[in-house]
Design a protein around this motif. Sequence first.
Motif, short mmCIF file in Angstrom:
data_model
loop_
_atom_site.label_atom_id
_atom_site.label_comp_id
_atom_site.label_asym_id
_atom_site.label_seq_id
_atom_site.Cartn_x
_atom_site.Cartn_y
_atom_site.Cartn_z
N ARG A 27 -24.78 -30.10 -21.77
CA ARG A 27 -23.63 -30.36 -20.89
C ARG A 27 -22.40 -30.72 -21.71
NH1 ARG A 27 -20.77 -34.27 -18.59
NH2 ARG A 27 -21.86 -35.96 -19.66
N LEU A 28 -22.60 -31.42 -22.82
CA LEU A 28 -21.48 -31.88 -23.62
C LEU A 28 -21.13 -30.96 -24.79
CD1 LEU A 28 -22.33 -35.69 -23.66
CD2 LEU A 28 -20.43 -34.59 -22.48
N THR A 29 -21.79 -29.82 -24.88
CA THR A 29 -21.52 -28.93 -26.01
C THR A 29 -21.26 -27.49 -25.57
OG1 THR A 29 -23.93 -28.71 -26.32
CG2 THR A 29 -22.78 -30.33 -27.70
N GLN A 34 -15.30 -28.19 -20.06
CA GLN A 34 -15.13 -29.58 -19.64
C GLN A 34 -16.01 -30.51 -20.46
OE1 GLN A 34 -17.75 -31.38 -17.73
NE2 GLN A 34 -16.55 -33.22 -18.13
N GLY A 35 -17.28 -30.12 -20.68
CA GLY A 35 -18.19 -30.95 -21.46
C GLY A 35 -17.72 -31.11 -22.89
N ARG A 36 -17.22 -30.02 -23.45
CA ARG A 36 -16.69 -30.09 -24.82
C ARG A 36 -15.51 -31.03 -24.90
NH1 ARG A 36 -13.22 -25.16 -27.13
NH2 ARG A 36 -12.34 -26.16 -28.97
N LEU A 37 -14.62 -30.97 -23.89
CA LEU A 37 -13.46 -31.85 -23.87
C LEU A 37 -13.89 -33.30 -23.66
CD1 LEU A 37 -10.40 -32.27 -23.84
CD2 LEU A 37 -10.41 -31.75 -21.40
N GLU A 38 -14.86 -33.53 -22.79
CA GLU A 38 -15.37 -34.88 -22.57
C GLU A 38 -15.91 -35.48 -23.87
OE1 GLU A 38 -19.05 -37.18 -20.34
OE2 GLU A 38 -18.53 -35.15 -19.70
N LEU A 230 -15.34 -22.99 -16.61
CA LEU A 230 -15.15 -22.07 -17.73
C LEU A 230 -16.13 -22.39 -18.85
CD1 LEU A 230 -11.25 -22.16 -17.96
CD2 LEU A 230 -12.64 -20.35 -16.97
N PRO A 231 -17.15 -21.57 -19.05
CA PRO A 231 -18.06 -21.82 -20.17
C PRO A 231 -17.31 -21.85 -21.50
CG PRO A 231 -18.99 -20.19 -18.69
CD PRO A 231 -17.57 -20.43 -18.23
#
Length: 269
Positions: A27-29, A34-38, A230-231
């Motif tokens: 989820r975070l990668t 969004q996950g990358r930004l988080e 957006l993946p």
Amino acid sequence: MTHEPEQDAIDARIQAYYGGEFAEAERLTTRSAQGRLEHQRTQELVRALVPPGSRVLDVGGATGIHAAPLAADGYVVHLLDPVTAQVEVARRHGTFAAEVGDARDLPFADASFDAALLLGPLYHLAGRADRRRALAEARRVVRSDGHVIAAAIPRIARHATVTLTREVPHPYPAAWTALLEHGTPDPAGGFPGAHFHTGEELEAELVEAGLDDVRVVGIEGPASLALEELPRAPDEVYAAALTLARAVGHLPGIRDLSNHLLGTGRVPA
């Protein structure tokens, strides 16, 4: 340790959800922009307060998605998570300590750490008393002038997430009203959320925990809901979302449009 039956059911759901149904690290990668930004913004906000070399307790740290990069940059990290399967994965990093435990009952001495991260526990605890206990425990194990850093999910963003692709019915569903008014999760949702905050509510809980210099910001900013679809966002879109998060994420009202809030407070001397 005993809890209300509602929380016992949520705790059991957490074990199933994070123990095999859902890959938190993805989820975070790789799951969405969004996950990358988080992940990037959380690391940025934590590092702005906590210097390398600090002793950091990562409560609810999952598989080490935040602990690993901190440890790689010289932080001394100890991860705690209630899900055994996640702790087993975290231990494979080999660069930080990891053990099974509960945010409401930390197995550490007073003032053992320079900072405590709670990047998940608060939105998995239904009762204010349980959230207060988790924050009190975090404050207890952090030294004077150290920081407690806690994440929450804002009600508005959660409501938008569950309604974005649905036609709004009439009359307005009672579950949606309860979410907006009280932070109560929709029981039909698969995510084992227990409570969703407003920015003001998170700020109040940190103040009630006895922390000074309390600040609450939106982690990903108001573009995060779009990024969740957006993946892989174009570089210029991602850069614009990051700039927006940095510029307006601290503003009351706007911060609640972010997918996550981050509250910070300093342990008084």
